[in-house]
Design a protein around this motif. Structure first.
Motif, PDB file in Angstrom:
ATOM      1  N   GLY A  29     -64.192 -14.708  -6.355  1.00  0.00           N
ATOM      2  CA  GLY A  29     -62.840 -15.244  -6.313  1.00  0.00           C
ATOM      3  C   GLY A  29     -62.768 -16.746  -6.401  1.00  0.00           C
ATOM      4  O   GLY A  29     -61.667 -17.312  -6.396  1.00  0.00           O
ATOM      5  N   ALA A  30     -63.901 -17.422  -6.500  1.00  0.00           N
ATOM      6  CA  ALA A  30     -63.906 -18.888  -6.570  1.00  0.00           C
ATOM      7  C   ALA A  30     -63.412 -19.362  -7.933  1.00  0.00           C
ATOM      8  O   ALA A  30     -63.619 -18.718  -8.957  1.00  0.00           O
ATOM      9  N   THR A  31     -62.761 -20.503  -7.936  1.00  0.00           N
ATOM     10  CA  THR A  31     -62.402 -21.206  -9.179  1.00  0.00           C
ATOM     11  C   THR A  31     -63.109 -22.543  -9.161  1.00  0.00           C
ATOM     12  O   THR A  31     -62.938 -23.325  -8.215  1.00  0.00           O
ATOM     13  N   ILE A  32     -63.939 -22.788 -10.164  1.00  0.00           N
ATOM     14  CA  ILE A  32     -64.648 -24.070 -10.244  1.00  0.00           C
ATOM     15  C   ILE A  32     -64.152 -24.857 -11.452  1.00  0.00           C
ATOM     16  O   ILE A  32     -63.869 -24.290 -12.507  1.00  0.00           O
ATOM     17  N   LYS A  33     -64.051 -26.166 -11.261  1.00  0.00           N
ATOM     18  CA  LYS A  33     -63.587 -27.058 -12.326  1.00  0.00           C
ATOM     19  C   LYS A  33     -64.749 -27.938 -12.776  1.00  0.00           C
ATOM     20  O   LYS A  33     -65.486 -28.468 -11.951  1.00  0.00           O
ATOM     21  N   LYS A  53     -69.262 -12.416 -17.952  1.00  0.00           N
ATOM     22  CA  LYS A  53     -69.863 -11.090 -18.061  1.00  0.00           C
ATOM     23  C   LYS A  53     -70.870 -10.875 -16.929  1.00  0.00           C
ATOM     24  O   LYS A  53     -71.070  -9.754 -16.462  1.00  0.00           O
ATOM     25  N   LYS A  54     -71.481 -11.960 -16.501  1.00  0.00           N
ATOM     26  CA  LYS A  54     -72.455 -11.897 -15.417  1.00  0.00           C
ATOM     27  C   LYS A  54     -71.803 -12.114 -14.063  1.00  0.00           C
ATOM     28  O   LYS A  54     -72.192 -11.490 -13.063  1.00  0.00           O
ATOM     29  N   TYR A  55     -70.804 -13.004 -14.022  1.00  0.00           N
ATOM     30  CA  TYR A  55     -70.096 -13.319 -12.774  1.00  0.00           C
ATOM     31  C   TYR A  55     -68.589 -13.192 -13.017  1.00  0.00           C
ATOM     32  O   TYR A  55     -67.889 -14.206 -13.171  1.00  0.00           O
ATOM     33  N   PRO A  56     -68.084 -11.968 -13.070  1.00  0.00           N
ATOM     34  CA  PRO A  56     -66.674 -11.758 -13.426  1.00  0.00           C
ATOM     35  C   PRO A  56     -65.674 -12.291 -12.405  1.00  0.00           C
ATOM     36  O   PRO A  56     -64.509 -12.498 -12.745  1.00  0.00           O
ATOM     37  N   ASP A  57     -66.127 -12.549 -11.184  1.00  0.00           N
ATOM     38  CA  ASP A  57     -65.191 -12.974 -10.145  1.00  0.00           C
ATOM     39  C   ASP A  57     -65.173 -14.492  -9.920  1.00  0.00           C
ATOM     40  O   ASP A  57     -64.544 -14.969  -8.982  1.00  0.00           O
ATOM     41  N   ILE A  58     -65.903 -15.232 -10.776  1.00  0.00           N
ATOM     42  CA  ILE A  58     -65.883 -16.698 -10.669  1.00  0.00           C
ATOM     43  C   ILE A  58     -65.132 -17.264 -11.871  1.00  0.00           C
ATOM     44  O   ILE A  58     -65.543 -17.081 -13.011  1.00  0.00           O
ATOM     45  N   LYS A  59     -64.032 -17.908 -11.606  1.00  0.00           N
ATOM     46  CA  LYS A  59     -63.220 -18.490 -12.673  1.00  0.00           C
ATOM     47  C   LYS A  59     -63.671 -19.921 -12.952  1.00  0.00           C
ATOM     48  O   LYS A  59     -63.954 -20.683 -12.025  1.00  0.00           O
ATOM     49  N   LYS A 302     -70.070 -32.987  -3.862  1.00  0.00           N
ATOM     50  CA  LYS A 302     -70.039 -32.555  -2.462  1.00  0.00           C
ATOM     51  C   LYS A 302     -68.615 -32.221  -2.011  1.00  0.00           C
ATOM     52  O   LYS A 302     -68.421 -31.591  -0.973  1.00  0.00           O
ATOM     53  N   GLN A 303     -67.629 -32.637  -2.784  1.00  0.00           N
ATOM     54  CA  GLN A 303     -66.248 -32.296  -2.464  1.00  0.00           C
ATOM     55  C   GLN A 303     -65.933 -30.838  -2.797  1.00  0.00           C
ATOM     56  O   GLN A 303     -64.922 -30.300  -2.362  1.00  0.00           O
ATOM     57  N   SER A 304     -66.810 -30.213  -3.575  1.00  0.00           N
ATOM     58  CA  SER A 304     -66.582 -28.829  -3.991  1.00  0.00           C
ATOM     59  C   SER A 304     -66.578 -27.881  -2.788  1.00  0.00           C
ATOM     60  O   SER A 304     -67.402 -28.001  -1.878  1.00  0.00           O
ATOM     61  N   LYS A 305     -65.670 -26.921  -2.810  1.00  0.00           N
ATOM     62  CA  LYS A 305     -65.644 -25.871  -1.795  1.00  0.00           C
ATOM     63  C   LYS A 305     -66.450 -24.655  -2.256  1.00  0.00           C
ATOM     64  O   LYS A 305     -66.553 -23.670  -1.522  1.00  0.00           O
ATOM     65  N   HIS A 306     -66.980 -24.755  -3.459  1.00  0.00           N
ATOM     66  CA  HIS A 306     -67.692 -23.615  -4.041  1.00  0.00           C
ATOM     67  C   HIS A 306     -68.993 -24.084  -4.691  1.00  0.00           C
ATOM     68  O   HIS A 306     -69.225 -23.886  -5.878  1.00  0.00           O
ATOM     69  N   THR A 307     -69.841 -24.717  -3.902  1.00  0.00           N
ATOM     70  CA  THR A 307     -71.062 -25.300  -4.460  1.00  0.00           C
ATOM     71  C   THR A 307     -72.020 -24.241  -5.005  1.00  0.00           C
ATOM     72  O   THR A 307     -72.725 -24.488  -5.988  1.00  0.00           O
ATOM     73  N   GLU A 308     -72.045 -23.074  -4.376  1.00  0.00           N
ATOM     74  CA  GLU A 308     -72.930 -22.016  -4.865  1.00  0.00           C
ATOM     75  C   GLU A 308     -72.463 -21.504  -6.225  1.00  0.00           C
ATOM     76  O   GLU A 308     -73.258 -21.315  -7.148  1.00  0.00           O
ATOM     77  N   ALA A 309     -71.177 -21.272  -6.360  1.00  0.00           N
ATOM     78  CA  ALA A 309     -70.622 -20.819  -7.634  1.00  0.00           C
ATOM     79  C   ALA A 309     -70.830 -21.887  -8.708  1.00  0.00           C
ATOM     80  O   ALA A 309     -71.131 -21.570  -9.860  1.00  0.00           O
ATOM     81  N   ALA A 310     -70.677 -23.150  -8.332  1.00  0.00           N
ATOM     82  CA  ALA A 310     -70.875 -24.244  -9.282  1.00  0.00           C
ATOM     83  C   ALA A 310     -72.305 -24.250  -9.808  1.00  0.00           C
ATOM     84  O   ALA A 310     -72.535 -24.391 -11.018  1.00  0.00           O
ATOM     85  N   PHE A 313     -73.010 -21.536 -12.361  1.00  0.00           N
ATOM     86  CA  PHE A 313     -72.557 -21.865 -13.718  1.00  0.00           C
ATOM     87  C   PHE A 313     -73.561 -22.787 -14.406  1.00  0.00           C
ATOM     88  O   PHE A 313     -73.945 -22.565 -15.557  1.00  0.00           O
ATOM     89  N   ILE A 314     -74.012 -23.819 -13.697  1.00  0.00           N
ATOM     90  CA  ILE A 314     -75.010 -24.734 -14.255  1.00  0.00           C
ATOM     91  C   ILE A 314     -76.274 -23.967 -14.626  1.00  0.00           C
ATOM     92  O   ILE A 314     -76.854 -24.166 -15.710  1.00  0.00           O
ATOM     93  N   GLU A 315     -76.688 -23.113 -13.747  1.00  0.00           N
ATOM     94  CA  GLU A 315     -77.893 -22.312 -13.959  1.00  0.00           C
ATOM     95  C   GLU A 315     -77.752 -21.445 -15.219  1.00  0.00           C
ATOM     96  O   GLU A 315     -78.677 -21.343 -16.030  1.00  0.00           O
TER      97      GLU A 315
END
Length: 417
Positions: A29-33, A53-59, A302-310, A313-315
């Motif tokens: 459910g995370a949204t990352i910018k 396709k791999k992480y359908p719940d991360i926008k 570090k301001q991100s609330k979704h560092t794992e999801a971020a 995406f990089i990975e």
């Protein structure tokens, strides 16, 4: 009994809703910018479908920024409002770490497994005090693009150009045979300077001190001046001017990175089959022929609330064949070495009549790590002024000292003596 059942049910519901974002969760459910620019932003936009396709719940939302970072730095300075992922040029990232301390997530543990899978020199830009704060993205191995037909007309054998002095002599020969054509164009910025500086093993900063007054810097500057003075380089003003010069056959070579192959194919398309690519000439016979220009990194705020999801995406975009396939389609040459074995990477390029990417991969093995230090956001104008002064004939030692002092005044770093 009922109360106990309700408590157990509540605990189970919390557990099933996803782990805490700081504990290694996928953060459903995370949204990352993501802030990036130009073709890099376009490439990241195209990555979203495969990532989902791999992480359908991360926008994922891509924010189009600029190379001046005007949409990013105010939020970093304010400590709020920054995107989750930030692209910077590799040469600028150390300056970001200094200007905005404690604003980027320590990725040391997350990137440890990938260290041997990326070009060794690419880690220097993202590492500070032994800790990694971003992932290397693309790099710019550099070569000599040359017009095969014009060289043949002038009687120049590319194999005979082993040093920059050979290159200059070949340029004179070219001018005699084809008066309307000059060997190359320069744009009076620090791109050519940085190529030469990196080839020589020089750095902008050494041992924490400003180093633009180094012997390597002087040698790079004097080669630029010699190319101009000997009449083998003309000022083509900018990138568009260079394209015009190529189309008009005003210049016969380009000293630029791998990404310029795409520029030639798209903007000088009528010259397909007429361009060859060779390693850079060395400063002395048998010397280093490799250099890097450009490249970017991706960092997590570090301001991100979704560092794992971020990081997920990089990975995905930087350490998978699917992600790198998109990157290469946009001309972004990977610092991720395993992709060099991908069949797409090895494809023959019809414009050049050769396997372009494997050729450039062979020009990454001896690239020197360049220390840009924390100065590059403040060093652009002094370095441009330095190059301009030397090309105008001003004393090179005095010009280097002037540039070093100007950078020192802004950054408060000492100057190497």
């Amino acid at each position: 009994m009922l109360l106990s059942l309700l408590l157990v049910t509540s605990v189970l519901l919390v557990a099933c809703s996803g782990k805490d974002e700081k504990s290694g969760a996928t953060e459903s459910g995370a949204t990352i910018k993501v802030a990036a620019w130009n073709s890099a932003a376009d490439a990241l936009t195209e990555q979203i479908e495969g990532f989902n396709k791999k992480y359908p719940d991360i926008k994922v939302e891509i924010l189009h920024s600029d190379t001046g970072y005007s949409k990013v730095t105010p939020a970093l300075a304010a400590g709020s409002g920054a995107p989750d992922i930030i692209q910077t040029q590799a040469r600028d990232f150390q300056a970001f770490l200094t200007k905005f301390p404690d604003q980027f997530v320590d990725l040391t543990d997350k990137t440890k497994a990938y260290h041997d899978q990326f070009i060794e020199s690419s880690w220097g830009a993202v590492t500070q005090d032994g800790k990694v704060y971003a992932m290397p993205w693309d790099i710019g191995p550099t070569a000599l693009y040359y017009r095969i037909d014009l060289f043949e007309k002038a009687g120049i054998d590319i194999a005979s150009i082993k040093t920059w002095d050979d290159y200059i002599e070949a340029g004179k020969k070219l001018k005699e045979a084809i008066p309307e054509t000059t060997m190359t164009g320069y744009t009076n910025d620090f791109n050519l300077y940085e190529i030469f500086l990196n080839q020589l093993g020089g750095s902008y900063v050494k041992d924490g001190k400003i180093n633009v007054n180094s012997p390597e810097s002087k040698k790079a500057l004097l080669l630029q001046k010699k190319m101009k003075d000997e009449g083998v380089a003309i000022n083509v003003k900018d990138g568009n001017g260079r394209i015009t010069a190529n189309n008009n056959e005003t210049i016969a070579t380009n000293i630029l990175p791998v990404w310029y192959a795409g520029t030639l194919q798209h903007s000088v398309d009528k010259q397909a089959g007429k361009w060859g690519i060779a390693p850079l000439p060395a400063f002395e016979e048998g010397g280093n022929t490799q250099a890097n220009l450009g490249g970017s990194v991706l960092a997590v705020s570090k301001q991100s609330k979704h560092t794992e999801a971020a990081f997920k995406f990089i990975e995905y975009v930087l350490t998978t064949d699917e992600g790198q396939q998109v990157m290469i389609d946009y001309g972004l040459f990977p610092s991720y070495v395993p992709f060099y074995e991908n069949e797409t990477f090895k494809e023959n390029n019809n414009y050049f009549g050769m396997e372009v990417y494997p050729f450039f991969a062979g020009l990454t093995e001896n690239i020197h790590t360049m220390d840009h230090g924390p100065i590059m956001l403040d060093a652009t104008k002094p370095i441009n002024d330095l190059i301009g002064a030397v090309l105008e004939g001003k004393n090179v030692d005095e010009s280097m000292e002037t540039a070093a002092k100007a950078i020192s005044k802004t950054t408060k770093l000492e100057v190497n003596k």
